[in-house]
Design a protein around this motif. Structure first.
Motif, PDB file in Angstrom:
ATOM      1  N   LEU A 178      49.592  55.004  85.929  1.00  0.00           N
ATOM      2  CA  LEU A 178      48.392  55.827  85.751  1.00  0.00           C
ATOM      3  C   LEU A 178      47.396  55.479  84.307  1.00  0.00           C
ATOM      4  N   GLU A 179      46.155  55.616  84.561  1.00  0.00           N
ATOM      5  CA  GLU A 179      45.423  55.517  83.168  1.00  0.00           C
ATOM      6  C   GLU A 179      44.521  56.719  83.219  1.00  0.00           C
ATOM      7  N   TYR A 180      44.586  57.361  82.042  1.00  0.00           N
ATOM      8  CA  TYR A 180      43.735  58.498  81.774  1.00  0.00           C
ATOM      9  C   TYR A 180      43.189  58.214  80.389  1.00  0.00           C
ATOM     10  N   GLU A 181      42.320  59.106  80.203  1.00  0.00           N
ATOM     11  CA  GLU A 181      41.460  59.285  78.746  1.00  0.00           C
ATOM     12  C   GLU A 181      41.062  60.739  78.397  1.00  0.00           C
ATOM     13  N   LEU A 182      41.583  61.251  77.434  1.00  0.00           N
ATOM     14  CA  LEU A 182      41.482  62.429  76.721  1.00  0.00           C
ATOM     15  C   LEU A 182      40.013  62.332  75.848  1.00  0.00           C
ATOM     16  N   GLY A 183      39.393  63.486  76.158  1.00  0.00           N
ATOM     17  CA  GLY A 183      38.224  63.714  75.279  1.00  0.00           C
ATOM     18  C   GLY A 183      38.481  65.042  74.198  1.00  0.00           C
TER      19      GLY A 183
ATOM     20  N   THR B 288      59.352  58.193  82.153  1.00  0.00           N
ATOM     21  CA  THR B 288      58.298  57.262  81.564  1.00  0.00           C
ATOM     22  C   THR B 288      59.138  56.048  81.341  1.00  0.00           C
ATOM     23  N   VAL B 289      58.453  54.759  82.286  1.00  0.00           N
ATOM     24  CA  VAL B 289      59.408  53.755  81.893  1.00  0.00           C
ATOM     25  C   VAL B 289      58.386  52.744  81.141  1.00  0.00           C
ATOM     26  N   ALA B 290      57.309  52.985  80.726  1.00  0.00           N
ATOM     27  CA  ALA B 290      56.316  52.327  80.037  1.00  0.00           C
ATOM     28  C   ALA B 290      55.140  52.933  79.799  1.00  0.00           C
ATOM     29  N   VAL B 291      54.725  52.929  78.334  1.00  0.00           N
ATOM     30  CA  VAL B 291      53.431  53.699  78.229  1.00  0.00           C
ATOM     31  C   VAL B 291      52.729  53.051  76.964  1.00  0.00           C
ATOM     32  N   PHE B 292      51.498  52.825  77.176  1.00  0.00           N
ATOM     33  CA  PHE B 292      50.680  52.323  76.016  1.00  0.00           C
ATOM     34  C   PHE B 292      49.632  53.433  75.610  1.00  0.00           C
ATOM     35  N   GLU B 293      49.624  53.828  74.303  1.00  0.00           N
ATOM     36  CA  GLU B 293      48.833  54.715  73.616  1.00  0.00           C
ATOM     37  C   GLU B 293      47.760  54.175  72.947  1.00  0.00           C
TER      38      GLU B 293
ATOM     39  N   THR C 223      47.899  54.722  79.192  1.00  0.00           N
ATOM     40  CA  THR C 223      48.384  53.741  80.709  1.00  0.00           C
ATOM     41  C   THR C 223      49.833  53.886  80.439  1.00  0.00           C
ATOM     42  N   ARG C 224      50.223  54.533  81.710  1.00  0.00           N
ATOM     43  CA  ARG C 224      51.582  55.016  81.890  1.00  0.00           C
ATOM     44  C   ARG C 224      52.298  54.388  83.182  1.00  0.00           C
ATOM     45  N   ALA C 225      53.476  54.077  82.953  1.00  0.00           N
ATOM     46  CA  ALA C 225      54.079  53.786  84.345  1.00  0.00           C
ATOM     47  C   ALA C 225      55.334  55.102  84.502  1.00  0.00           C
ATOM     48  N   VAL C 226      55.359  55.729  85.243  1.00  0.00           N
ATOM     49  CA  VAL C 226      56.338  56.847  85.477  1.00  0.00           C
ATOM     50  C   VAL C 226      57.269  56.489  86.916  1.00  0.00           C
ATOM     51  N   MET C 227      58.405  57.060  86.661  1.00  0.00           N
ATOM     52  CA  MET C 227      59.265  56.755  87.945  1.00  0.00           C
ATOM     53  C   MET C 227      59.762  58.337  88.230  1.00  0.00           C
ATOM     54  N   ALA C 228      59.765  58.651  89.386  1.00  0.00           N
ATOM     55  CA  ALA C 228      60.098  59.693  89.983  1.00  0.00           C
ATOM     56  C   ALA C 228      61.738  59.922  89.940  1.00  0.00           C
ATOM     57  N   CYS C 229      62.153  61.023  89.243  1.00  0.00           N
ATOM     58  CA  CYS C 229      63.739  61.461  89.296  1.00  0.00           C
ATOM     59  C   CYS C 229      64.093  61.937  90.336  1.00  0.00           C
ATOM     60  N   GLU C 230      63.633  62.376  91.359  1.00  0.00           N
ATOM     61  CA  GLU C 230      63.869  63.014  92.346  1.00  0.00           C
ATOM     62  C   GLU C 230      62.824  62.965  93.437  1.00  0.00           C
ATOM     63  N   ASP C 231      63.065  63.251  94.830  1.00  0.00           N
ATOM     64  CA  ASP C 231      62.161  63.128  95.819  1.00  0.00           C
ATOM     65  C   ASP C 231      61.050  64.365  95.829  1.00  0.00           C
ATOM     66  N   GLY C 232      59.949  63.864  96.330  1.00  0.00           N
ATOM     67  CA  GLY C 232      58.786  64.932  96.219  1.00  0.00           C
ATOM     68  C   GLY C 232      57.875  65.329  94.845  1.00  0.00           C
ATOM     69  N   VAL C 233      58.075  64.284  94.134  1.00  0.00           N
ATOM     70  CA  VAL C 233      57.120  64.343  92.892  1.00  0.00           C
ATOM     71  C   VAL C 233      55.842  64.236  93.209  1.00  0.00           C
ATOM     72  N   ALA C 234      54.865  65.223  93.099  1.00  0.00           N
ATOM     73  CA  ALA C 234      53.452  65.103  93.513  1.00  0.00           C
ATOM     74  C   ALA C 234      52.524  64.986  92.477  1.00  0.00           C
ATOM     75  N   ALA C 235      52.934  65.086  91.098  1.00  0.00           N
ATOM     76  CA  ALA C 235      51.902  64.938  89.968  1.00  0.00           C
ATOM     77  C   ALA C 235      52.941  64.846  88.895  1.00  0.00           C
ATOM     78  N   PHE C 236      51.781  64.306  87.652  1.00  0.00           N
ATOM     79  CA  PHE C 236      52.363  64.231  86.369  1.00  0.00           C
ATOM     80  C   PHE C 236      51.646  65.257  85.554  1.00  0.00           C
ATOM     81  N   PRO C 237      52.492  66.217  84.770  1.00  0.00           N
ATOM     82  CA  PRO C 237      51.910  67.168  84.037  1.00  0.00           C
ATOM     83  C   PRO C 237      51.487  66.729  82.967  1.00  0.00           C
TER      84      PRO C 237
END
Length: 321
Positions: free
Chosen positions: A234-239, A152-157, A173-187
């Motif tokens: 990414l931007e997402y909201e939890l309910g 995670t290079v930046a995150v706003f909660e 709102t989160r900016a994520v950087m892949a640490c290896e090739d082939g990163v398909a999703a954020f858990p």
């Protein structure tokens, strides 16, 4: 122009060497590797000869040097010394360090970026609060049901409390950087009480997975797999589900390093806390605060804190009603 380039390269090598020394001296996982190869106690924080032995074992194991070259560690000692002082630190030597000490993706990426000329993080490997960073408060590693392949290079909660004192929603709102090739999703691991996630930008909600000893994890799938070093926003909201009682804290946990962490808790006019503190904890969910300091609400009923970094730590706000 050549002189300017040489000076920049020298500054990059020195900055990389400084971070490398701090990592080897202060990261328990890395330090234990060379300490086990230390024949006599070093006068300083690092033993170049012990580090050279770790590199030699790595080169033998990978086949880069034959194991019949029994004098390898002794010959590497000078190269290690020059690397750790920043006198000479080649790309090859840096990769030997990264491989020999099995450095995690975030640390490896930071070292490579510094050597290529990126400015050093002012708070790298802080002991707890340098420049506002919070690191290494957790007494044990947090259980990760899915291996972390990003940084995670930046995150706003923004955590919103409802009129009943229970969590109402949580937007990230989160900016994520892949640490290896082939990163398909954020858990995206749902916190206790959260029932769903709505993706607003940068991905789509994928499979919801259940793991023993963990809250559910929803995979936020990127439009295309990321290559190492690629960044996505990414931007997402939890309910949250109904029927929850009032809560008295919000803590943000980082297993690996998260940079540029911005935290806001928002209270409605009808449910303002009587007292409020900024706190750190030694556990991702349980335990008493390790440290705390009074915090104040802004006129709009929110409380805010910015951290340059959060690493292997839990920090946030707690309050009384």
């Amino acid at each position: 122009m050549a002189g300017t380039g040489d000076a920049a390269a020298g500054a990059g090598a020195r900055a990389t060497a400084g971070l490398l020394c701090r990592l080897l001296a202060e990261r328990p996982a890395y330090r234990s590797r060379w300490e086990h190869r230390e024949l006599r106690r070093a006068a300083g924080p690092l033993s170049a000869s012990a580090v050279a032995r770790v590199l030699a074992l790595h080169l033998w194991d990978t086949g880069e040097r034959p194991d019949t070259d029994t004098d390898l560690a002794r010959r590497l000692k000078d190269r290690v010394h020059r690397a750790l002082t920043g006198e000479v630190l080649s790309r090859e030597t840096l990769e030997w360090f990264i491989g020999a000490f099995a450095m995690n993706g975030a640390d490896a990426m930071e070292l490579r970026a510094l050597r290529s000329g990126a400015p050093p993080r002012p708070d790298a490997v802080s002991g707890g609060g340098g420049s506002g960073a919070v690191s290494h408060t957790l007494r044990m590693p947090q259980y990760l049901p899915i291996r972390q392949r990003h940084r995670t290079v930046a995150v706003f909660e923004r955590h919103v409390i409802g009129p009943d004192g229970a969590p109402l929603r949580h937007r990230t709102t989160r900016a994520v950087m892949a640490c290896e090739d082939g990163v398909a999703a954020f858990p995206c691991r749902l916190p206790p009480g959260a029932v769903d996630v709505t993706v607003l930008r940068g991905a789509r909600a994928g499979a919801r997975r259940e793991f023993p000893g963990s809250t559910p994890v929803v995979e936020l799938v990127f439009p295309a797999p990321l290559e190492a070093g690629q960044i996505v926003s990414l931007e997402y909201e939890l309910g949250y589900g109904p029927g929850r009682g009032p809560v008295t804290e919000y803590r943000r946990v980082a297993h690996a390093r998260a940079d540029n962490v911005d935290l806001v808790v928002e209270f409605p006019a009808t449910a303002r806390p009587a007292r409020l503190w900024w706190a750190t904890w030694d556990h991702h969910r349980d335990g008493a605060p390790l440290s705390e300091s009074p915090a104040a609400l802004s006129p709009d009923g929110s409380v805010h804190r910015f951290l340059p970094a959060l690493e292997h730590a839990a920090a946030g706000f707690r309050w009384t009603w």
